[in-house]
Design a protein around this motif. Sequence first.
Motif, mmCIF file in Angstrom:
data_model
loop_
_atom_site.group_PDB
_atom_site.id
_atom_site.type_symbol
_atom_site.label_atom_id
_atom_site.label_comp_id
_atom_site.label_asym_id
_atom_site.label_seq_id
_atom_site.Cartn_x
_atom_site.Cartn_y
_atom_site.Cartn_z
ATOM 1 N N GLY A 14 -13.503 -2.059 7.863
ATOM 2 C CA GLY A 14 -13.325 -1.213 6.684
ATOM 3 C C GLY A 14 -11.904 -0.742 6.450
ATOM 4 N N LYS A 15 -10.920 -1.487 6.959
ATOM 5 C CA LYS A 15 -9.525 -1.068 6.797
ATOM 6 C C LYS A 15 -9.102 -1.054 5.324
ATOM 7 N N SER A 16 -9.443 -2.113 4.590
ATOM 8 C CA SER A 16 -9.044 -2.186 3.188
ATOM 9 C C SER A 16 -9.756 -1.131 2.345
ATOM 10 N N THR A 17 -11.014 -0.832 2.686
ATOM 11 C CA THR A 17 -11.730 0.221 1.967
ATOM 12 C C THR A 17 -11.039 1.565 2.176
ATOM 13 N N LEU A 18 -10.625 1.843 3.413
ATOM 14 C CA LEU A 18 -9.904 3.082 3.705
ATOM 15 C C LEU A 18 -8.551 3.092 3.003
ATOM 16 N N PHE A 19 -7.863 1.955 3.002
ATOM 17 C CA PHE A 19 -6.582 1.839 2.301
ATOM 18 C C PHE A 19 -6.743 2.194 0.822
ATOM 19 N N ASN A 20 -7.734 1.603 0.169
ATOM 20 C CA ASN A 20 -7.986 1.907 -1.247
ATOM 21 C C ASN A 20 -8.318 3.384 -1.447
ATOM 22 N N ARG A 21 -9.077 3.970 -0.517
ATOM 23 C CA ARG A 21 -9.446 5.380 -0.620
ATOM 24 C C ARG A 21 -8.201 6.272 -0.503
ATOM 25 N N LEU A 22 -7.299 5.958 0.414
ATOM 26 C CA LEU A 22 -6.099 6.776 0.613
ATOM 27 C C LEU A 22 -5.147 6.699 -0.572
ATOM 28 N N VAL A 23 -4.965 5.494 -1.123
ATOM 29 C CA VAL A 23 -4.002 5.343 -2.218
ATOM 30 C C VAL A 23 -4.617 5.692 -3.572
ATOM 31 N N GLU A 31 -14.497 -7.115 0.769
ATOM 32 C CA GLU A 31 -15.708 -7.939 0.805
ATOM 33 C C GLU A 31 -16.293 -7.833 2.211
ATOM 34 N N ASP A 32 -17.601 -7.869 2.323
ATOM 35 C CA ASP A 32 -18.266 -7.650 3.605
ATOM 36 C C ASP A 32 -18.287 -8.925 4.449
ATOM 37 N N VAL A 33 -17.106 -9.509 4.623
ATOM 38 C CA VAL A 33 -16.945 -10.647 5.524
ATOM 39 C C VAL A 33 -15.634 -10.444 6.269
ATOM 40 N N PRO A 34 -15.537 -10.911 7.512
ATOM 41 C CA PRO A 34 -14.289 -10.731 8.251
ATOM 42 C C PRO A 34 -13.183 -11.624 7.725
ATOM 43 N N GLY A 35 -11.946 -11.156 7.893
ATOM 44 C CA GLY A 35 -10.785 -11.987 7.572
ATOM 45 C C GLY A 35 -10.354 -11.977 6.131
ATOM 46 N N VAL A 36 -10.779 -10.984 5.331
ATOM 47 C CA VAL A 36 -10.388 -10.953 3.921
ATOM 48 C C VAL A 36 -8.896 -10.667 3.784
ATOM 49 N N THR A 37 -8.416 -9.612 4.467
ATOM 50 C CA THR A 37 -6.988 -9.261 4.410
ATOM 51 C C THR A 37 -6.218 -10.066 5.448
ATOM 52 N N ARG A 38 -5.044 -10.560 5.045
ATOM 53 C CA ARG A 38 -4.232 -11.349 5.975
ATOM 54 C C ARG A 38 -2.791 -10.855 6.048
ATOM 55 N N ILE A 55 -0.012 1.073 4.905
ATOM 56 C CA ILE A 55 0.087 -0.374 5.119
ATOM 57 C C ILE A 55 -1.283 -0.887 5.531
ATOM 58 N N ASP A 56 -1.897 -1.694 4.682
ATOM 59 C CA ASP A 56 -3.138 -2.373 5.049
ATOM 60 C C ASP A 56 -2.777 -3.634 5.825
ATOM 61 N N THR A 57 -3.542 -3.946 6.850
ATOM 62 C CA THR A 57 -3.239 -5.119 7.674
ATOM 63 C C THR A 57 -4.483 -5.975 7.852
ATOM 64 N N GLY A 58 -4.275 -7.201 8.286
ATOM 65 C CA GLY A 58 -5.391 -8.088 8.585
ATOM 66 C C GLY A 58 -6.061 -7.716 9.882
ATOM 67 N N GLY A 59 -7.228 -8.291 10.123
ATOM 68 C CA GLY A 59 -7.967 -8.006 11.343
ATOM 69 C C GLY A 59 -7.183 -8.398 12.576
ATOM 70 N N PHE A 60 -7.073 -7.447 13.513
ATOM 71 C CA PHE A 60 -6.314 -7.649 14.744
ATOM 72 C C PHE A 60 -7.239 -8.308 15.763
ATOM 73 N N VAL A 61 -7.032 -9.604 16.018
ATOM 74 C CA VAL A 61 -7.873 -10.344 16.956
ATOM 75 C C VAL A 61 -7.030 -10.662 18.184
ATOM 76 N N PRO A 62 -7.216 -9.932 19.294
ATOM 77 C CA PRO A 62 -6.408 -10.202 20.485
ATOM 78 C C PRO A 62 -6.719 -11.577 21.076
ATOM 79 N N GLY A 63 -5.809 -12.044 21.932
ATOM 80 C CA GLY A 63 -6.051 -13.298 22.639
ATOM 81 C C GLY A 63 -5.463 -14.495 21.925
ATOM 82 N N ASP A 64 -5.777 -15.688 22.407
ATOM 83 C CA ASP A 64 -5.270 -16.938 21.846
ATOM 84 C C ASP A 64 -6.286 -17.504 20.873
#
Length: 451
Positions: A14-23, A31-38, A55-64
């Motif tokens: 819900g990062k982008s939803t929070l971003f829209n709410r703050l601004v 959209e209710d799917v992972p990886g929308v924001t990049r 600053i809205d960011t894409g999903g942080f996926v640790p690892g390789d």
Amino acid sequence: MRPLVAIVGRPNVGKSTLFNRLVGRHLAIVEDVPGVTRDRHYADAEVEGRPFTAIDTGGFVPGDEDELLASVREQAQLAVEECQVVILVVDGRAGLLAADLEVAGFLRKSGKPVVLAVNKLDTPALREAVAGEHYRLGFERLCPISAEHGHGMGDLAEQLAALLPEAEEEAAPAPEEPVRLAIVGRPNVGKSTLINSLLKQKRLVASALPGTTRDPIDSELVLDGRRVVLTDTAGIRRKRSIAQRLEKFAVVASLRVIERSDVAVLLMDATEPAVDQDAKIAAVAEEKGRALLLVVNKWDLVEKDRRQEEAFRASLKYHLKFVAYAPIIFTSALTGARVRKVVEIAVKLGDQLRVRAPTPHLNRLLEQVQDAHPAPLAGGRPLRLYYMAQVGTSPPTFAITCNRPEAVPDAYRRYLNNQLRQTFDLKVPIRLYFRPRPGQAKRAARKRVPR
């Protein structure tokens, strides 16, 4: 400079939803799917009288992972490095996952102050029952919220405001309005690569996969003292090719960007130029009255000489004859060849949109035009043009007072249009209207009333 607040977390929390709410605006695609924001997405906001840039960011996926996911993670890491405060968003309904713990570990090492937003808690009972376990992440500032419904946002604003400096009492003078460039085109023609090359940094995720960019992303550049805002957009495909709902949203957002920009920079692939979709995008710019710059990218992939470039230019002019006024430039965003020239020409086009032609000069032109090429008879009656004035800008708009506005032939309209372009060296859309003399319309109406 406003302080920067980065919103980070694993995908689909819900990062982008929070971003829209703050601004306070619907800027980021949700959209209710992972990886929308990049890419990193910036917008100004304010909490309790304290301004900041979110600053809205894409999903942080640790690892390789694969190259695209690694690029998205890198953009999130860059946002954390440049910001003053971080909002870590987790999904309260899903519970803590290993990815949340790894992101939290990265943030603790960064040393940046963190506000933990436990999202998707839509009821008070959920907020009380679930949020407590998230103290395991090690952050004392914890806010149970529902970004979608606005619950808990007051507490989040209070926690965030405590970490932000107070607003300066004396506002700085407003800077000159920037020239806004919409970087548009079909998928995978190099739009993000062009912007990265201009900024000399990896500002946007660039991949050989089509459809990498989704949100329109603004980046500011100062070139020779002029502020320029470059807006990267999603690739625009034919309607029947837009299979996913998410891509449809991205394309609509791209078309809106053209409308709010000064110049549409249309990127085309040198290996498959002037396809039908390029013509449709150019037509949108012309319809909206926006300046258009045609950029043939990936020119480094073509075995070329001067004659081939001229043949290519002629072919492009033929296929896009309705915007034949638009300048054409050949570049390679990958190697950086002529990319600076793209912005230099676009800034000049943005200035031309706002050009003001002196009225005496316009009327001397009108007199010379009629001497050289008198208006034709219409229905056996003469067509007389009396006066010309500029009545608007963006695009330059001219009105000619004449005795019979409805009788001006299309060919003569085009002739006058071309004379205006040549005289004032205009390479942007222009609008030309014909109107009757004051009182002429009323007299005509009285004649038509039956006695």
